[in-house]
Every structure is written in structure tokens, then in C-alpha cells.
Design a protein around this motif. Structure first.
Motif, PDB file in Angstrom:
ATOM      1  N   ILE A   1       0.858  -1.192   0.000  1.00 42.95           N
ATOM      2  CA  ILE A   1       0.000   0.000   0.000  1.00 42.95           C
ATOM      3  C   ILE A   1       0.889   1.236   0.000  1.00 42.95           C
ATOM      4  N   LEU A   2       0.556   2.189  -0.855  1.00 41.99           N
ATOM      5  CA  LEU A   2       1.271   3.463  -0.926  1.00 41.99           C
ATOM      6  C   LEU A   2       0.342   4.587  -0.491  1.00 41.99           C
ATOM      7  N   PHE A   3       0.805   5.426   0.435  1.00 39.91           N
ATOM      8  CA  PHE A   3       0.081   6.626   0.852  1.00 39.91           C
ATOM      9  C   PHE A   3       0.910   7.828   0.419  1.00 39.91           C
TER      10      PHE A   3
ATOM     11  N   LEU B   1       7.290   9.888  -6.825  1.00 37.79           N
ATOM     12  CA  LEU B   1       6.637   8.585  -6.722  1.00 37.79           C
ATOM     13  C   LEU B   1       6.653   7.815  -8.042  1.00 37.79           C
ATOM     14  N   ARG B   2       7.291   8.365  -9.060  1.00 34.30           N
ATOM     15  CA  ARG B   2       7.176   7.810 -10.404  1.00 34.30           C
ATOM     16  C   ARG B   2       7.596   6.342 -10.500  1.00 34.30           C
ATOM     17  N   SER B   3       8.546   5.929  -9.680  1.00 37.73           N
ATOM     18  CA  SER B   3       9.032   4.546  -9.800  1.00 37.73           C
ATOM     19  C   SER B   3       8.375   3.586  -8.820  1.00 37.73           C
ATOM     20  N   GLN B   4       7.414   4.075  -8.023  1.00 35.33           N
ATOM     21  CA  GLN B   4       6.809   3.242  -6.996  1.00 35.33           C
ATOM     22  C   GLN B   4       5.708   2.341  -7.569  1.00 35.33           C
ATOM     23  N   THR B   5       5.569   1.161  -6.988  1.00 38.37           N
ATOM     24  CA  THR B   5       4.494   0.240  -7.334  1.00 38.37           C
ATOM     25  C   THR B   5       3.744  -0.124  -6.060  1.00 38.37           C
ATOM     26  N   ALA B   6       2.492  -0.539  -6.211  1.00 37.37           N
ATOM     27  CA  ALA B   6       1.707  -0.942  -5.045  1.00 37.37           C
ATOM     28  C   ALA B   6       0.419  -1.618  -5.489  1.00 37.37           C
ATOM     29  N   ASP B   7      -0.081  -2.522  -4.663  1.00 36.01           N
ATOM     30  CA  ASP B   7      -1.400  -3.101  -4.911  1.00 36.01           C
ATOM     31  C   ASP B   7      -2.488  -2.039  -4.759  1.00 36.01           C
TER      32      ASP B   7
ATOM     33  N   LYS C   1       0.101   5.749 -15.138  1.00 35.82           N
ATOM     34  CA  LYS C   1       1.424   5.319 -15.586  1.00 35.82           C
ATOM     35  C   LYS C   1       2.162   4.453 -14.571  1.00 35.82           C
ATOM     36  N   ASN C   2       1.790   4.501 -13.318  1.00 36.50           N
ATOM     37  CA  ASN C   2       2.444   3.669 -12.311  1.00 36.50           C
ATOM     38  C   ASN C   2       1.718   2.335 -12.186  1.00 36.50           C
ATOM     39  N   GLN C   3       2.423   1.388 -11.623  1.00 35.86           N
ATOM     40  CA  GLN C   3       1.858   0.046 -11.474  1.00 35.86           C
ATOM     41  C   GLN C   3       1.118  -0.056 -10.142  1.00 35.86           C
ATOM     42  N   PHE C   4      -0.088   0.507 -10.116  1.00 45.18           N
ATOM     43  CA  PHE C   4      -0.949   0.455  -8.953  1.00 45.18           C
ATOM     44  C   PHE C   4      -2.146  -0.437  -9.295  1.00 45.18           C
ATOM     45  N   GLY C   5      -2.397  -1.433  -8.457  1.00 45.59           N
ATOM     46  CA  GLY C   5      -3.538  -2.301  -8.701  1.00 45.59           C
ATOM     47  C   GLY C   5      -4.853  -1.573  -8.545  1.00 45.59           C
ATOM     48  N   ARG C   6      -4.899  -0.641  -7.616  1.00 42.41           N
ATOM     49  CA  ARG C   6      -6.112   0.133  -7.363  1.00 42.41           C
ATOM     50  C   ARG C   6      -5.711   1.491  -6.823  1.00 42.41           C
TER      51      ARG C   6
END
Length: 360
Positions: free
Chosen positions: A142-144, A160-166, A338-343
Motif C-alpha cells: 500500500i502506498l500513501f 513517486l514515479r518509480s513506486q508500485t503498489a497493490d 502510468k504507475n503500477q498500482f492495482g487500485r
């Protein structure tokens, strides 16, 4: 394993997010809702009993103001925040821990109170000490974003451009507003100069920490001959900024000397910075005396209910101009797409008025 997440999303929600797994939980932020009759977080006794740690993104009251209430409800666990954030809090807390001691900036650390929980953080560009937080807990992430700004001229941001999170909980305070940073800043500077043509003194209430020194820097660049005054807290803040450090970008020489104490207010056309929710000190007294004589001011945030700023805004004596201290709508969309966020869950948005409850 599933994570249960509950949070307040939106202007009329609550700035706290509760994350639970296997009957243990942590909280991100614990704020008050300014101007609301019921301004406390929506946390019940069972949830508070399960809390093992609280993490803060920054010191502003809408993210931290309910911490004394949380302690009164029985929470005795640690509160994790950066050293500047802990220093800025207007109340004392037990069991405080610095994020810097838990792990370095953009490095990962284990949370002792919650086995399997890893936290990473970076600077969010909102004020000194403000951060985004990323958690990994038994295979879920989880990213906040916290209150997040990439264009601050004073506070550094680790993008935050390189961050990923569900799941990504992203600052969306400006809703669908597409005005970019440069447009907002230019409008603010132009309107400030225009307002000064109509009044002797222009009152500029700003938060106790954050945007005030940024606005000073931008106004000085735009109109070098403007005269500036400030209250005692604002002057102390400028002195600290002049010293520099990892939470600050370089400032011009003699930055702190641009502003004179409000006790020395002259009859020249001047901009007066006043920090905190109230117009205090000699400048505040002067402001109250001048309200009846159509004194003017500029607000860049939401005034406290019942304050002189709110009264001046209602009477047309206080101009509201947005100063970009959050993601604009385009930036928020780009991060989500553009980021790999599941939701993605937006928060702080005036267009969203709901608590969210879901399993991840």
C-alpha cells in the motif's frame, strides 16, 4: 492473507486510514476535520484496541490533530514520524519514534510492533518533514502519498514515479481542477501586486508550517521591491530555513532578512505574513482595526470557522487564491495511469464524500 483497509476519503471524510491483518492494525494519520461539528476520526473502540502503530505523513492538524483524542481512547503504542514533524506538533506524545531511526529515506525498515510489516518513505514536498509512505505486509503493498507536491521551490520531493503498489491512496485535493503550478503561481503573484494598489497593508494568513515561506520566495522573485513583514513565528521559521538541511532546497543569501518584524510596520504599502490559524500580534491587532476600513487580505487555504480571515472572506475583503501544495488533477491522473498500482483511492478531494471499507 487479506488486509482490511478503512479510511476517510474526501473533504467531509476523515484523514486517517486504518489497515488491519490478523487482528493487528496500524493507522496512517489521525486528523481533525476543520469546521465540522463532529471533527474526530471514525474509529471504534475495537479498532483502537487492535492498533499497534501510528504513522504520520506530516504535522498539519487535519492529519495529526486527533492524536490526543486517540491517546484518551486508550492507544499507548508508538507514533512514527520524521523528526521535523514530531518537533512541529503543538502537543506532547508518549512513545514517539522517528522514521529516520526506523529506516533511511527511500530505504526499507521493519516495524517491531507488527511482524512482517516493512515501511519505506520519501519526502513529499509539502512542508519540512512531510513524507509519502509505502508499506509491504505479508505479500500486499500500500502506498500513501500524503499531501504531495512536486514543484515546491523550497521543500524537496522524492518522486513517486518509480513506486508500485497493490493499492495507492493518492492526494487529490484539487479534484478536477486542471490549472497547473505555473498558472496558479503567476495568478497569485499578479493578484498580490494588484491588491496592494488598493490598500496600504495586505494581510496574508498562512499555515504555521509549510506554504508561507514558499510564497515569500515566489513573491520576492516576481516583485523584488515589495516590502514584507511577519509575526514572530514566521520570522523564526525563516531563520531555520536559512540554515538549510535535508528537508530544504537552497535559498538565496539573506533570505531571512527579507521580512521585518510586524512591530515595525511602516506606512508603506506592505505584505504582512501571519502564521497559524489566528491573526496575532501587533499585525493582527492592526488587521482588526482596519477591517472596518476595508483592509484587504489573501487566503491560499481554508480559513478556520469564526476567524477574522473567514469574516474578511465573507465580507469580500479577503481574496481566495489557490496556491498549489497538492497534486493537480493532471498529475494525479498521470500517477494513477502510468504507475503500477492495482487500485487507486483518491483522498482529500472535495468531490468525494465517503468512507471506504474494503479487503485487499
Amino acid at each position: 492473507m487479506e488486509l482490511f483497509i478503512a479510511g476517510g476519503c474526501g473533504e467531509h471524510g476523515r484523514n486517517c486510514f486504518y489497515v488491519e491483518q490478523n487482528s493487528a492494525a496500524f493507522l496512517v494519520d489521525c486528523g481533525l476535520l476543520a469546521g465540522a461539528e463532529d471533527d474526530l476520526p471514525r474509529l471504534n473502540a475495537e479498532q483502537i484496541q487492535k492498533l499497534r502503530a501510528v504513522f504520520l505523513t506530516h504535522s498539519h492538524a487535519d492529519h495529526t490533530g486527533a492524536l490526543p483524542w486517540l491517546a484518551q481512547q486508550g492507544y499507548q503504542g508508538p507514533v512514527y514520524a520524521t523528526l521535523p514533524t514530531l518537533t512541529q506538533l503543538p502537543f506532547s506524545l508518549n512513545h514517539i519514534q522517528t522514521l529516520e531511526s526506523l529506516c533511511p529515506c527511500k530505504g526499507s525498515g521493519s516495524v517491531p510492533e507488527l511482524p512482517g510489516l516493512q515501511v519505506t518513505w520519501g519526502r513529499s514536498g509539502h512542508c519540512a518533514g512531510s513524507v509519502w509512505l509505502r508499506f509491504e505486509w505479508n505479500g500486499k503493498s500500500i502506498l500513501f502519498s500524503g499531501d504531495y507536491a512536486e514543484h515546491s521551490p523550497l521543500y524537496p520531493c522524492d518522486p513517486l514515479r518509480s513506486q508500485t503498489a497493490d493499492l495507492a491512496v493518492l492526494d487529490a485535493a484539487y479534484g478536477s481542477t486542471d490549472a497547473d503550478w505555473n498558472t496558479c503561481v503567476k495568478k497569485l503573484c499578479v493578484e498580490t501586486v494588484q491588491c496592494l494598489k488598493q490598500t496600504q497593508l495586505l494581510f496574508f494568513p498562512v499555515p504555521k508550517y509549510g506554504r508561507g515561506p514558499e510564497i515569500l520566495l515566489l513573491l520576492k522573485r516576481f516583485a523584488p521591491n515589495l516590502k514584507f513583514y511577519g509575526d514572530a513565528h514566521f520570522l523564526r521559521q525563516l531563520q531555520q530555513i536559512q540554515l538549510g538541511g535535508p528537508w530544504l532546497l537552497p535559498v538565496p543569501p539573506h533570505f531571512a532578512d527579507w521580512v521585518q518584524p510586524d512591530a515595525f510596520l511602516s506606512r508603506e504599502k506592505s505584505v504582512v505574513f501571519l502564521s497559524g490559524p489566528q491573526l496575532a500580534g501587533k499585525a493582527g491587532q492592526r488587521a482588526r482595526e482596519m477591517v472596518a476600513h476595508r483592509a484587504h487580505g489573501i487566503m491560499t487555504g481554508t480559513p478556520d470557522a469564526g476567524s477574522l480571515s473567514a469574516e474578511m472572506l465573507k465580507n469580500g475583503q479577503m481574496l481566495f487564491l489557490r496556491y498549489p501544495v497538492h497534486l493537480d488533477a493532471m498529475q494525479c491522473r498521470e500517477l494513477a495511469e502510468k504507475n503500477q498500482f492495482g487500485r487507486v483511492i483518491p483522498y482529500h478531494s472535495p468531490e468525494i464524500d465517503c468512507p471506504c471499507f474494503f479487503l485487499l
